[in-house]
Design a protein around this motif. Sequence first.
Motif, short mmCIF file in Angstrom:
data_model
loop_
_atom_site.label_atom_id
_atom_site.label_comp_id
_atom_site.label_asym_id
_atom_site.label_seq_id
_atom_site.Cartn_x
_atom_site.Cartn_y
_atom_site.Cartn_z
N GLY A 6 0.84 -1.09 -0.04
CA GLY A 6 0.04 0.11 -0.06
C GLY A 6 0.79 1.39 0.01
O GLY A 6 2.00 1.24 -0.09
N ILE A 8 -3.19 2.20 -1.40
CA ILE A 8 -3.91 2.53 -2.73
C ILE A 8 -3.89 3.91 -3.07
O ILE A 8 -4.10 4.84 -2.34
CB ILE A 8 -5.19 1.83 -2.61
CG1 ILE A 8 -5.40 0.60 -2.48
CG2 ILE A 8 -6.35 2.25 -3.85
CD1 ILE A 8 -6.58 -0.18 -2.03
N VAL A 96 -8.59 -0.77 -8.51
CA VAL A 96 -7.80 0.00 -7.18
C VAL A 96 -6.59 0.03 -7.96
O VAL A 96 -5.99 -0.98 -8.60
CB VAL A 96 -8.05 -0.36 -5.83
CG1 VAL A 96 -9.11 -0.20 -5.43
CG2 VAL A 96 -7.53 -1.86 -5.84
N PHE A 98 -2.12 0.44 -7.20
CA PHE A 98 -0.74 0.48 -6.15
C PHE A 98 0.23 1.09 -7.18
O PHE A 98 0.29 0.58 -8.20
CB PHE A 98 -0.62 -0.79 -5.81
CG PHE A 98 -1.58 -1.38 -4.72
CD1 PHE A 98 -1.38 -1.34 -3.42
CD2 PHE A 98 -2.74 -2.30 -5.23
CE1 PHE A 98 -2.43 -1.73 -2.60
CE2 PHE A 98 -3.42 -2.78 -4.49
CZ PHE A 98 -3.21 -2.48 -2.83
#
Length: 173
Positions: A6, A8, A96, A98
């Motif tokens: 992480g 995000i 999402v 990353f």
Amino acid sequence: MTIASGPITQICWVSDDIEASERLLGEQFGVGEWTRLPDIEFGAETTTLRGEPVRFVVHVSLAYAGDLQLELIQPVEGPTIHAEFLAAHGPGLHHVCFEVEDVEAACAAAQSAGVPVLMRGSMMGGEIEFAYLDGSAGGAPYIELARIGPAMREFYDSLKSASASASSAGVEA
């Protein structure tokens, strides 16, 4: 080895009406200023879908909610996972994202972990590299991995500043 860690940095919706999605998120959820980038073309020399070269065109709109980038994508032409999703599910939350430092290494880690890499590409002479993974095992349609170069980072930072200014001034999108 983990594929990515992480936080995000982006969430994305796919839409068949990007203007209506901008209005909904602006009026109902207070998302600040949107920056629309129409007719972005991805060439077959830089983009693959399931390992095969593809050419496609999308409209993209970007805004920020704090430090989180919100993205809207409207497929215009050509095969993509965005168009597939829209045809199968209608408009909705798509992925999402990353950020990673090395897309190639992250994709190799994904493949080793049994997570299929569905679509890959780059744009602006490699200023952005991206890969979409099958996220269905974790309950999300897709996971995007992206490496953001310095010129694109500067562009994103300017959008974030504009969005923060609009939000603090009480301006609605």
